[in-house]
Design an enzyme around this catalytic site. Structure first.
Site: not given
Ligand code: 13P
Length: 248
Positions: A10-12, A95, A97, A167, A173, A213, A234-235
């Site tokens: 997930n590149w956000k 998600h 967010e 999640e 994050g 994470s 994510g990251g």
């Molecule tokens: P991180 O891997 O950066 O914690 O993010 C997880 C996430 O929200 C994937 O959708």
């Protein structure tokens, strides 16, 4: 039945179109693995260049959102037919967010899930609890409620095809990963909830990811658990580490 693993990045809101093409080139040889579905869920503006960059590879393109109508006066939104035409196969829905910053409710997300299926897209439905709910020991009820609300009116055949991502919000994050046992506990609860709503055979087909994470160091242990079929990253999906997770 053995479920095929699915590792999705997930590149956000990261990567300009030119950076996106560069990242695809960097990851290209690192993410080759026929036993795993590999997906890049990219910002809308990156979909076309990424679809071009991953053509003829094992990588599939995902979106991070869609709107519930096919077309019309909805300034700023993107429809399911647009995604499909651009080569998108998966779409992240719900998600945390989007739930938190954009006020998306379970009722609205349920409409998005239905729209995704109607268009032939595979939804990656996210659920997860806050730290407060976990500390109050209310997370199990919360997850069950989210799953029941988001899947309302979805047929067993549709549910089998979908992907669900657990999640925990406190792990996103933050560098604070759920332990493999914590993640397994909730992924099993998700599967059990689907078995209650449908039947055991249906529940056994649904692929459930862990996200929060996840990185090259902890992926193998998380993925060794019986109800964890993949990851939503994510990251670490923006770095060569992503290749290590695919192959973990
Ligand atoms: P991180 O891997 O950066 O914690 O993010 C997880 C996430 O929200 C994937 O959708």
């Amino acid at each position: 039945m053995a479920r095929k693993r699915i590792i999705a990045g997930n590149w956000k809101m990261n990567m300009t179109p030119s950076q996106a093409a560069e990242l695809c080139a960097t990851l290209k040889d690192l993410v080759v693995n026929d036993n795993v579905d590999v997906v890049y869920c990219v910002p809308a503006i990156d979909i076309v260049p990424v679809a071009q960059a991953v053509k003829d590879t094992n990588v599939q393109v995902g979106a991070q959102n869609l709107y519930i109508e096919d077309k019309g006066a909805y300034t700023g939104e993107i429809s399911a037919p647009m995604l499909v035409d651009a080569g998108v196969k998966y779409v992240i829905i719900g998600h945390s967010e989007r739930r938190e910053y954009f006020g998306e409710t379970d009722e609205f997300l349920n409409k998005k899930v239905k729209k995704a299926f109607e268009a032939g897209l595979t939804p990656i439905l996210c659920c997860g609890e806050s730290l407060e709910l976990r500390e109050r020991n209310a997370y199990i009820d919360w997850i069950r409620l989210q799953i029941r609300a988001d899947l309302d009116g979805i047929t067993a055949d549709q549910v089998k095809k979908r992907v669900i991502a657990y999640e925990p919000i406190w792990a996103i994050g933050t560098g604070k990963t759920a332990t493999a046992d914590q993640a397994q506990e909730v992924c099993k609860i998700i599967r059990d909830t689907i078995a209650e709503m449908y039947d055991d055979a249906t529940a056994q087909e649904v692929r459930i990811q862990y996200g929060g994470s996840m990185n090259a160091g902890n992926a193998a242990e998380l993925l060794s658990k019986p109800d964890i079929d993949g990851g939503l990253i994510g990251g670490a999906s923006l770095k060569p580490d992503f290749g290590q997770i695919v192959n973990a």
